[in-house]
Design a protein around this motif. Structure first.
Motif, PDB file in Angstrom:
ATOM      1  N   ASN A  26       0.830  -1.207   0.000  1.00  0.00           N
ATOM      2  CA  ASN A  26       0.000   0.000   0.000  1.00  0.00           C
ATOM      3  C   ASN A  26       0.869   1.263   0.000  1.00  0.00           C
ATOM      4  OD1 ASN A  26      -2.771   1.156   0.291  1.00  0.00           O
ATOM      5  ND2 ASN A  26      -1.828   2.019   2.128  1.00  0.00           N
ATOM      6  N   VAL A  27       1.971   1.233   0.764  1.00  0.00           N
ATOM      7  CA  VAL A  27       2.858   2.388   0.855  1.00  0.00           C
ATOM      8  C   VAL A  27       3.495   2.672  -0.503  1.00  0.00           C
ATOM      9  CG1 VAL A  27       4.993   3.225   1.921  1.00  0.00           C
ATOM     10  CG2 VAL A  27       3.308   2.059   3.302  1.00  0.00           C
ATOM     11  N   ASN A  28       3.787   1.618  -1.249  1.00  0.00           N
ATOM     12  CA  ASN A  28       4.493   1.778  -2.516  1.00  0.00           C
ATOM     13  C   ASN A  28       3.612   2.298  -3.642  1.00  0.00           C
ATOM     14  OD1 ASN A  28       6.724   0.757  -1.224  1.00  0.00           O
ATOM     15  ND2 ASN A  28       6.266  -1.350  -1.808  1.00  0.00           N
ATOM     16  N   LYS A  29       2.305   2.159  -3.523  1.00  0.00           N
ATOM     17  CA  LYS A  29       1.462   2.519  -4.662  1.00  0.00           C
ATOM     18  C   LYS A  29       0.468   3.651  -4.382  1.00  0.00           C
ATOM     19  CE  LYS A  29      -2.008  -1.030  -3.797  1.00  0.00           C
ATOM     20  NZ  LYS A  29      -2.701  -2.173  -4.319  1.00  0.00           N
ATOM     21  N   VAL A  30       0.269   4.036  -3.135  1.00  0.00           N
ATOM     22  CA  VAL A  30      -0.736   5.049  -2.808  1.00  0.00           C
ATOM     23  C   VAL A  30      -0.055   6.290  -2.238  1.00  0.00           C
ATOM     24  CG1 VAL A  30      -2.778   5.559  -1.416  1.00  0.00           C
ATOM     25  CG2 VAL A  30      -2.442   3.267  -2.322  1.00  0.00           C
ATOM     26  N   SER A  31      -0.409   7.454  -2.764  1.00  0.00           N
ATOM     27  CA  SER A  31       0.125   8.719  -2.239  1.00  0.00           C
ATOM     28  C   SER A  31      -0.780   9.203  -1.108  1.00  0.00           C
ATOM     29  CB  SER A  31       0.172   9.772  -3.344  1.00  0.00           C
ATOM     30  OG  SER A  31       1.053   9.375  -4.357  1.00  0.00           O
ATOM     31  N   SER A  32      -0.486   8.747   0.096  1.00  0.00           N
ATOM     32  CA  SER A  32      -1.363   9.082   1.219  1.00  0.00           C
ATOM     33  C   SER A  32      -0.789  10.187   2.106  1.00  0.00           C
ATOM     34  CB  SER A  32      -1.639   7.840   2.062  1.00  0.00           C
ATOM     35  OG  SER A  32      -0.441   7.301   2.546  1.00  0.00           O
ATOM     36  N   LYS A  33       0.488  10.511   1.944  1.00  0.00           N
ATOM     37  CA  LYS A  33       1.085  11.584   2.735  1.00  0.00           C
ATOM     38  C   LYS A  33       0.605  12.918   2.178  1.00  0.00           C
ATOM     39  CE  LYS A  33       5.640  13.518   3.792  1.00  0.00           C
ATOM     40  NZ  LYS A  33       7.090  13.295   3.577  1.00  0.00           N
ATOM     41  N   VAL A  34       0.147  13.813   3.073  1.00  0.00           N
ATOM     42  CA  VAL A  34      -0.377  15.111   2.655  1.00  0.00           C
ATOM     43  C   VAL A  34       0.418  16.211   3.341  1.00  0.00           C
ATOM     44  CG1 VAL A  34      -2.383  16.624   2.623  1.00  0.00           C
ATOM     45  CG2 VAL A  34      -2.687  14.182   2.304  1.00  0.00           C
ATOM     46  N   ARG A  57       6.567  33.402  16.382  1.00  0.00           N
ATOM     47  CA  ARG A  57       6.390  32.163  17.149  1.00  0.00           C
ATOM     48  C   ARG A  57       6.511  30.896  16.314  1.00  0.00           C
ATOM     49  NH1 ARG A  57       1.576  33.660  21.416  1.00  0.00           N
ATOM     50  NH2 ARG A  57       2.777  35.181  22.597  1.00  0.00           N
ATOM     51  N   LEU A  58       6.211  30.975  15.030  1.00  0.00           N
ATOM     52  CA  LEU A  58       6.316  29.796  14.160  1.00  0.00           C
ATOM     53  C   LEU A  58       7.480  29.934  13.179  1.00  0.00           C
ATOM     54  CD1 LEU A  58       2.534  29.244  13.333  1.00  0.00           C
ATOM     55  CD2 LEU A  58       3.911  28.031  15.011  1.00  0.00           C
ATOM     56  N   GLY A  59       8.460  30.748  13.526  1.00  0.00           N
ATOM     57  CA  GLY A  59       9.589  31.002  12.641  1.00  0.00           C
ATOM     58  C   GLY A  59      10.351  29.753  12.247  1.00  0.00           C
ATOM     59  N   HIS A  60      10.452  28.777  13.147  1.00  0.00           N
ATOM     60  CA  HIS A  60      11.178  27.545  12.844  1.00  0.00           C
ATOM     61  C   HIS A  60      10.426  26.653  11.856  1.00  0.00           C
ATOM     62  CE1 HIS A  60       8.436  26.532  16.109  1.00  0.00           C
ATOM     63  NE2 HIS A  60       8.514  25.270  15.734  1.00  0.00           N
ATOM     64  N   ARG A  61       9.147  26.912  11.630  1.00  0.00           N
ATOM     65  CA  ARG A  61       8.345  26.110  10.704  1.00  0.00           C
ATOM     66  C   ARG A  61       8.126  26.815   9.370  1.00  0.00           C
ATOM     67  NH1 ARG A  61       4.582  22.332  11.786  1.00  0.00           N
ATOM     68  NH2 ARG A  61       4.828  21.171  13.696  1.00  0.00           N
ATOM     69  N   ILE A  62       8.549  28.080   9.270  1.00  0.00           N
ATOM     70  CA  ILE A  62       8.299  28.864   8.062  1.00  0.00           C
ATOM     71  C   ILE A  62       9.566  28.900   7.223  1.00  0.00           C
ATOM     72  CG2 ILE A  62       7.692  31.157   7.209  1.00  0.00           C
ATOM     73  CD1 ILE A  62       6.034  31.547   9.739  1.00  0.00           C
ATOM     74  N   ASP A  63       9.408  28.683   5.900  1.00  0.00           N
ATOM     75  CA  ASP A  63      10.573  28.701   5.010  1.00  0.00           C
ATOM     76  C   ASP A  63      10.877  30.119   4.514  1.00  0.00           C
ATOM     77  OD1 ASP A  63       8.625  29.166   3.152  1.00  0.00           O
ATOM     78  OD2 ASP A  63       8.849  27.275   2.081  1.00  0.00           O
ATOM     79  N   GLN A  64      11.837  30.245   3.575  1.00  0.00           N
ATOM     80  CA  GLN A  64      12.287  31.545   3.080  1.00  0.00           C
ATOM     81  C   GLN A  64      11.170  32.346   2.417  1.00  0.00           C
ATOM     82  OE1 GLN A  64      14.730  29.501   3.733  1.00  0.00           O
ATOM     83  NE2 GLN A  64      16.039  31.056   4.608  1.00  0.00           N
ATOM     84  N   GLU A  65      10.264  31.682   1.729  1.00  0.00           N
ATOM     85  CA  GLU A  65       9.177  32.376   1.030  1.00  0.00           C
ATOM     86  C   GLU A  65       8.030  32.774   1.953  1.00  0.00           C
ATOM     87  OE1 GLU A  65       9.957  29.034  -0.470  1.00  0.00           O
ATOM     88  OE2 GLU A  65      11.642  30.116  -1.354  1.00  0.00           O
ATOM     89  N   GLY A  66       8.098  32.382   3.213  1.00  0.00           N
ATOM     90  CA  GLY A  66       7.038  32.709   4.161  1.00  0.00           C
ATOM     91  C   GLY A  66       5.935  31.666   4.196  1.00  0.00           C
ATOM     92  N   ASN A  67       6.224  30.470   3.706  1.00  0.00           N
ATOM     93  CA  ASN A  67       5.235  29.391   3.690  1.00  0.00           C
ATOM     94  C   ASN A  67       5.338  28.556   4.959  1.00  0.00           C
ATOM     95  OD1 ASN A  67       4.292  30.034   1.115  1.00  0.00           O
ATOM     96  ND2 ASN A  67       5.895  28.837   0.141  1.00  0.00           N
ATOM     97  N   LEU A  68       4.187  28.253   5.522  1.00  0.00           N
ATOM     98  CA  LEU A  68       4.101  27.374   6.684  1.00  0.00           C
ATOM     99  C   LEU A  68       3.719  25.991   6.190  1.00  0.00           C
ATOM    100  CD1 LEU A  68       3.963  27.011   9.818  1.00  0.00           C
ATOM    101  CD2 LEU A  68       1.576  27.647   9.663  1.00  0.00           C
ATOM    102  N   HIS A  69       4.487  24.979   6.575  1.00  0.00           N
ATOM    103  CA  HIS A  69       4.257  23.600   6.124  1.00  0.00           C
ATOM    104  C   HIS A  69       3.735  22.758   7.282  1.00  0.00           C
ATOM    105  CE1 HIS A  69       6.510  24.077   2.299  1.00  0.00           C
ATOM    106  NE2 HIS A  69       7.144  25.013   3.000  1.00  0.00           N
ATOM    107  N   VAL A  70       2.672  22.011   7.017  1.00  0.00           N
ATOM    108  CA  VAL A  70       2.117  21.069   7.994  1.00  0.00           C
ATOM    109  C   VAL A  70       1.950  19.736   7.277  1.00  0.00           C
ATOM    110  CG1 VAL A  70       0.217  20.561   9.557  1.00  0.00           C
ATOM    111  CG2 VAL A  70       0.880  22.917   9.162  1.00  0.00           C
ATOM    112  N   VAL A  71       2.507  18.671   7.856  1.00  0.00           N
ATOM    113  CA  VAL A  71       2.521  17.364   7.197  1.00  0.00           C
ATOM    114  C   VAL A  71       1.769  16.345   8.046  1.00  0.00           C
ATOM    115  CG1 VAL A  71       4.004  15.519   6.311  1.00  0.00           C
ATOM    116  CG2 VAL A  71       4.758  17.884   6.171  1.00  0.00           C
ATOM    117  N   SER A  72       1.058  15.449   7.369  1.00  0.00           N
ATOM    118  CA  SER A  72       0.409  14.331   8.046  1.00  0.00           C
ATOM    119  C   SER A  72       0.535  13.088   7.171  1.00  0.00           C
ATOM    120  CB  SER A  72      -1.056  14.625   8.311  1.00  0.00           C
ATOM    121  OG  SER A  72      -1.671  13.511   8.921  1.00  0.00           O
ATOM    122  N   GLN A  73       1.003  11.996   7.781  1.00  0.00           N
ATOM    123  CA  GLN A  73       1.098  10.721   7.068  1.00  0.00           C
ATOM    124  C   GLN A  73       0.744   9.552   7.973  1.00  0.00           C
ATOM    125  OE1 GLN A  73       5.087  10.124   5.694  1.00  0.00           O
ATOM    126  NE2 GLN A  73       6.006  10.403   7.699  1.00  0.00           N
TER     127      GLN A  73
END
Length: 137
Positions: A26-34, A57-73
């Protein structure tokens, strides 16, 4: 002010990929990470003070462009992972935007001070009575 789910969905972008870890074929064929990506600076529902607070406060999670990334898998379902990223984002925003109340210094009540001193006296008297009496000649 926290944004509503629909407002987040309008400006957020979602990236999907294959998640790692256990799961067999399932891990090899399905793109389930968002991965949810949201630009804090361009978000219309934050005022300038909130944007400054979030970037601090969220500076460590924000990249150079000012994008905040949140991941769930965590789940095998892409839809569930998408929902979890939104919940995680809302929780992050709630914690980052929370401002603690300023503490008002208060006096210690007189009765509390008197009780503490009386307890000390009682304890001192109790310990003094445990000693052997001194004999004076």
């Amino acid at each position: 002010m926290l944004p509503v789910r629909e407002e987040i969905m309008k400006i957020a972008t979602f990236k999907t990929s294959r998640s790692g870890g256990k799961g067999g074929q399932n891990v090899n064929k399905v793109s389930s990470k968002v991965e949810l990506v949201i630009n804090i600076v361009d978000a219309p529902f934050f005022n300038p003070e909130e944007k400054a607070l979030l970037s601090e406060r969220l500076g460590h999670r924000i990249d150079q462009e000012g994008n905040l990334h949140v991941v769930s898998q965590e789940d095998r379902s892409q839809l569930l992972n998408k929902e979890k990223t939104i919940v995680k984002l809302l929780h992050l925003l709630k914690v980052a935007l929370h401002v603690d109340k300023k503490r008002k210094p208060t006096r210690i009540p007189g009765a509390v001070v008197r009780k503490r001193l009386e307890d000390k006296q009682t304890r001192s008297f109790k310990k003094a009575n445990r000693k052997k009496p001194q004999l004076d000649y």
